[in-house]
Design a protein around this motif. Structure first.
Motif, short mmCIF file in Angstrom:
data_model
loop_
_atom_site.label_atom_id
_atom_site.label_comp_id
_atom_site.label_asym_id
_atom_site.label_seq_id
_atom_site.Cartn_x
_atom_site.Cartn_y
_atom_site.Cartn_z
N GLN A 55 38.00 41.91 53.93
CA GLN A 55 37.55 42.20 52.57
C GLN A 55 38.73 42.63 51.70
N PHE A 56 39.61 43.47 52.24
CA PHE A 56 40.79 43.92 51.52
C PHE A 56 41.66 42.72 51.11
N LEU A 57 41.90 41.82 52.04
CA LEU A 57 42.71 40.63 51.75
C LEU A 57 42.07 39.79 50.66
N ASP A 58 40.78 39.48 50.82
CA ASP A 58 40.10 38.60 49.87
C ASP A 58 40.02 39.21 48.47
N GLU A 59 39.63 40.48 48.38
CA GLU A 59 39.48 41.13 47.08
C GLU A 59 40.82 41.27 46.37
N ASN A 60 41.85 41.65 47.10
CA ASN A 60 43.15 41.84 46.46
C ASN A 60 43.80 40.52 46.06
N MET A 61 43.63 39.48 46.87
CA MET A 61 44.17 38.17 46.49
C MET A 61 43.48 37.69 45.22
N GLU A 62 42.17 37.83 45.16
CA GLU A 62 41.43 37.41 43.96
C GLU A 62 41.92 38.19 42.73
N GLU A 63 42.12 39.49 42.89
CA GLU A 63 42.58 40.31 41.78
C GLU A 63 43.97 39.88 41.31
N VAL A 64 44.89 39.65 42.22
CA VAL A 64 46.25 39.22 41.88
C VAL A 64 46.22 37.85 41.22
N ASP A 65 45.46 36.91 41.81
CA ASP A 65 45.36 35.57 41.22
C ASP A 65 44.78 35.63 39.81
N ASN A 66 43.72 36.39 39.62
CA ASN A 66 43.07 36.49 38.31
C ASN A 66 43.96 37.17 37.29
N ALA A 67 44.71 38.19 37.68
CA ALA A 67 45.64 38.86 36.76
C ALA A 67 46.69 37.88 36.27
N SER A 68 47.14 37.01 37.14
CA SER A 68 48.13 36.01 36.75
C SER A 68 47.53 35.00 35.78
N ILE A 69 46.30 34.59 36.03
CA ILE A 69 45.63 33.63 35.14
C ILE A 69 45.44 34.25 33.75
N ARG A 70 45.10 35.53 33.73
CA ARG A 70 44.90 36.22 32.45
C ARG A 70 46.23 36.53 31.76
N GLY A 71 47.34 36.33 32.45
CA GLY A 71 48.65 36.57 31.87
C GLY A 71 49.06 38.03 31.89
N GLU A 72 48.51 38.80 32.78
CA GLU A 72 48.85 40.23 32.87
C GLU A 72 50.14 40.46 33.62
#
Length: 187
Positions: A170-187
């Motif tokens: 769960q830690f791996l999946d949630e954190n990867m999604e968060e990192v990927d989404n932050a990059s998409i949003r341009g953060e």
């Protein structure tokens, strides 16, 4: 040739384990401005002497006794270079080995990253006798999973324990999604 980068990570990490490493660091870094994925694995295993290091990219060299060829590193090197990326390996006897490959993702020849979370989960879950530090990053965003921290928290309970394994996945999946989404949003 292995069909995805994640399988190459698995192969190199397992080599680190066989080399007697107790600490294996795995980095996956995506750089969207350069259209690249770089993976680096660094260990504190027995390392290689100069002769072994010079021969490691030769498909007819292997330290294994079960077969006469070693295709993992040569195919990894070829796979990275065919995309316009690069490959390097450094090693010192008694200190350890570091392998790095960069793949250019805009190349038609670039293999996909694959299920990197599944690969890391497999390595970490079976790592009671090893420590893994895994860093996944996209541009300026990243997260780290360090088995030393988890082992300290769980106080000697095996990482293969179902509840601990579920937490790690769960830690791996949630954190990867968060990192990927932050990059998409341009953060």
């Amino acid at each position: 040739m292995l069909a995805e980068i994640a399988l190459n990570v698995l192969d190199i990490a397992k080599n680190s384990e066989k080399a007697g490493a107790t600490l294996i660091e795995v980095f996956i870094l995506k750089d969207t401005s350069r259209n690249s994925i770089t993976f680096r694995i660094k260990d504190n295993g027995k390392g290689m002497n100069e002769e072994q290091l010079a021969s490691v990219t030769d498909p007819f060299f292997t330290s294994r006794t079960t077969r006469k060829v070693g295709l993992g590193i040569p195919f990894l090197k070829q796979g990275a270079e065919i995309t316009g990326g690069n490959f390097r390996i450094n090693s010192q006897v008694g200190i350890g080995t570091e392998v790095e490959a960069t793949f250019m993702t805009d190349s038609i020849d670039c293999m996909p990253l694959g299920d990197i979370n599944g690969t890391i989960f497999t390595l970490v879950r079976e790592a009671d006798e090893y420590d893994y530090v895994y860093t996944y990053g996209v541009d300026d965003n990243s997260f780290v999973l360090d088995t030393r921290e988890i082992k300290e928290i769980v106080g000697g309970v095996s990482l293969m324990n179902n509840e601990i394994s579920a937490f790690i996945r769960q830690f791996l999946d949630e954190n990867m999604e968060e990192v990927d989404n932050a990059s998409i949003r341009g953060e």
